[in-house]
Design a protein around this motif. Sequence first.
Motif, PDB file in Angstrom:
ATOM      1  N   ILE A  63      28.621  16.327  48.563  1.00 45.56           N
ATOM      2  CA  ILE A  63      29.147  14.970  48.728  1.00 45.56           C
ATOM      3  C   ILE A  63      30.087  14.616  47.593  1.00 45.56           C
ATOM      4  N   HIS A  64      29.673  14.888  46.352  1.00 44.80           N
ATOM      5  CA  HIS A  64      30.510  14.518  45.208  1.00 44.80           C
ATOM      6  C   HIS A  64      31.792  15.338  45.161  1.00 44.80           C
ATOM      7  N   LYS A  65      31.721  16.617  45.556  1.00 49.30           N
ATOM      8  CA  LYS A  65      32.930  17.430  45.567  1.00 49.30           C
ATOM      9  C   LYS A  65      33.901  16.986  46.645  1.00 49.30           C
ATOM     10  N   ALA A  66      33.360  16.239  47.643  1.00 50.43           N
ATOM     11  CA  ALA A  66      34.221  15.794  48.736  1.00 50.43           C
ATOM     12  C   ALA A  66      35.049  14.573  48.363  1.00 50.43           C
ATOM     13  N   CYS A  67      34.828  14.025  47.164  1.00 51.18           N
ATOM     14  CA  CYS A  67      35.640  12.891  46.728  1.00 51.18           C
ATOM     15  C   CYS A  67      37.089  13.336  46.648  1.00 51.18           C
ATOM     16  N   ALA A  68      37.973  12.544  47.212  1.00 47.48           N
ATOM     17  CA  ALA A  68      39.379  12.948  47.249  1.00 47.48           C
ATOM     18  C   ALA A  68      40.256  11.758  46.959  1.00 47.48           C
ATOM     19  N   PRO A  69      41.407  11.967  46.335  1.00 47.87           N
ATOM     20  CA  PRO A  69      42.331  10.868  46.092  1.00 47.87           C
ATOM     21  C   PRO A  69      42.996  10.408  47.372  1.00 47.87           C
ATOM     22  N   VAL A  70      43.377   9.148  47.409  1.00 49.79           N
ATOM     23  CA  VAL A  70      44.043   8.598  48.568  1.00 49.79           C
ATOM     24  C   VAL A  70      45.525   8.422  48.298  1.00 49.79           C
ATOM     25  N   ASN A  71      45.891   7.925  47.138  1.00 51.95           N
ATOM     26  CA  ASN A  71      47.284   7.679  46.817  1.00 51.95           C
ATOM     27  C   ASN A  71      47.953   8.950  46.316  1.00 51.95           C
ATOM     28  N   ALA A  72      49.195   9.165  46.729  1.00 53.29           N
ATOM     29  CA  ALA A  72      49.921  10.353  46.279  1.00 53.29           C
ATOM     30  C   ALA A  72      50.120  10.295  44.783  1.00 53.29           C
ATOM     31  N   GLY A  73      50.009  11.442  44.155  1.00 49.74           N
ATOM     32  CA  GLY A  73      50.239  11.512  42.712  1.00 49.74           C
ATOM     33  C   GLY A  73      48.977  11.393  41.896  1.00 49.74           C
ATOM     34  N   LEU A  92      36.168  10.153  50.638  1.00 48.56           N
ATOM     35  CA  LEU A  92      35.502  11.403  51.009  1.00 48.56           C
ATOM     36  C   LEU A  92      36.467  12.326  51.734  1.00 48.56           C
ATOM     37  N   ASN A  93      36.344  13.605  51.441  1.00 52.19           N
ATOM     38  CA  ASN A  93      37.120  14.612  52.151  1.00 52.19           C
ATOM     39  C   ASN A  93      36.144  15.488  52.931  1.00 52.19           C
ATOM     40  N   LEU A  94      35.600  14.919  54.009  1.00 44.55           N
ATOM     41  CA  LEU A  94      34.646  15.627  54.858  1.00 44.55           C
ATOM     42  C   LEU A  94      35.066  15.483  56.317  1.00 44.55           C
ATOM     43  N   PRO A  95      34.818  16.505  57.139  1.00 45.47           N
ATOM     44  CA  PRO A  95      35.104  16.382  58.573  1.00 45.47           C
ATOM     45  C   PRO A  95      34.242  15.291  59.198  1.00 45.47           C
ATOM     46  N   PHE A 113      29.612   5.843  48.578  1.00 44.92           N
ATOM     47  CA  PHE A 113      31.009   5.954  48.974  1.00 44.92           C
ATOM     48  C   PHE A 113      31.396   4.882  50.001  1.00 44.92           C
ATOM     49  N   SER A 114      30.494   3.964  50.264  1.00 42.18           N
ATOM     50  CA  SER A 114      30.713   2.954  51.292  1.00 42.18           C
ATOM     51  C   SER A 114      30.803   1.564  50.696  1.00 42.18           C
ATOM     52  N   ARG A 115      31.545   0.715  51.369  1.00 41.97           N
ATOM     53  CA  ARG A 115      31.676  -0.685  50.968  1.00 41.97           C
ATOM     54  C   ARG A 115      31.036  -1.555  52.050  1.00 41.97           C
ATOM     55  N   PRO A 116      30.002  -2.321  51.729  1.00 42.61           N
ATOM     56  CA  PRO A 116      29.395  -3.198  52.734  1.00 42.61           C
ATOM     57  C   PRO A 116      30.352  -4.318  53.112  1.00 42.61           C
TER      58      PRO A 116
END
Length: 241
Positions: A63-73, A92-95, A113-116
């Motif tokens: 789960i933690h390794k699946a963290c991925a950036p959203v904004n370019a750069g 998250l970068n998960l299928p 990783f969720s926002r209520p």
Amino acid sequence: MSHVDPAQIVESVKFLLKSVRQLSDRFRETNEKLERSFEAIAQDVAGISGRLEQLERNSLSVIHKACAPVNAGEAPGQPAQEEKGQQSTPALNLPLDQIIDIYGHSPTLLEPFSRPCSLSGRTLSGEIEHVELESFSQGSTWALEILGAQWLLLPRPGSLERRAQVQSLERLFEIEGSAQLPATLHLHKPATALSIQHGRRWTLLDRGRLSVNADPLRQNTSQMLARLAARLDRLENSRAE
């Protein structure tokens, strides 16, 4: 009085001593076998516990390794940027199928990783036609950001207890199954949303799909409480008269 042969007494004593010694040997052998069995069981339990701990660590690591950036750069592994003063929540970068599987078996792994969020006041009041959600700490929905700045909407895990919960979910999901409450829900397809204000406000793009199953154990308890409440009302009304 008959005469007792001392030789017979000696033989009897020898036989008794031999029997006691044999019983002692058997007891010692049995005790040793039991100790070995307990040691083997203890080793098996320790091995299973270690494997479970390793599996839990591996699940959290995935789960933690699946963290991925959203904004370019942004540097790999860095959380998505939040508004100033807000706590950072990573994407998250998960299928999609893995997210649904994790939600079905261990939804608490997705909570960091969720926002209520919940339906906005403008949607509930009818001020706007489209379905809008806004951040709310006690919200009944989770907004989850995945790679590519996409947002998924998932029901907050837990049983459905009130009709108001179902009515809110019906704005976001197609719901199949029994409408009897209390009920348990199963996620088949998350809803998707478009971010209006990052991490704070979203608008619904596509409804998801849920199935709902009545929880007979919880229903029996609820029905019993309802009957008790009705009986108490009748007693109080009769006393008042």
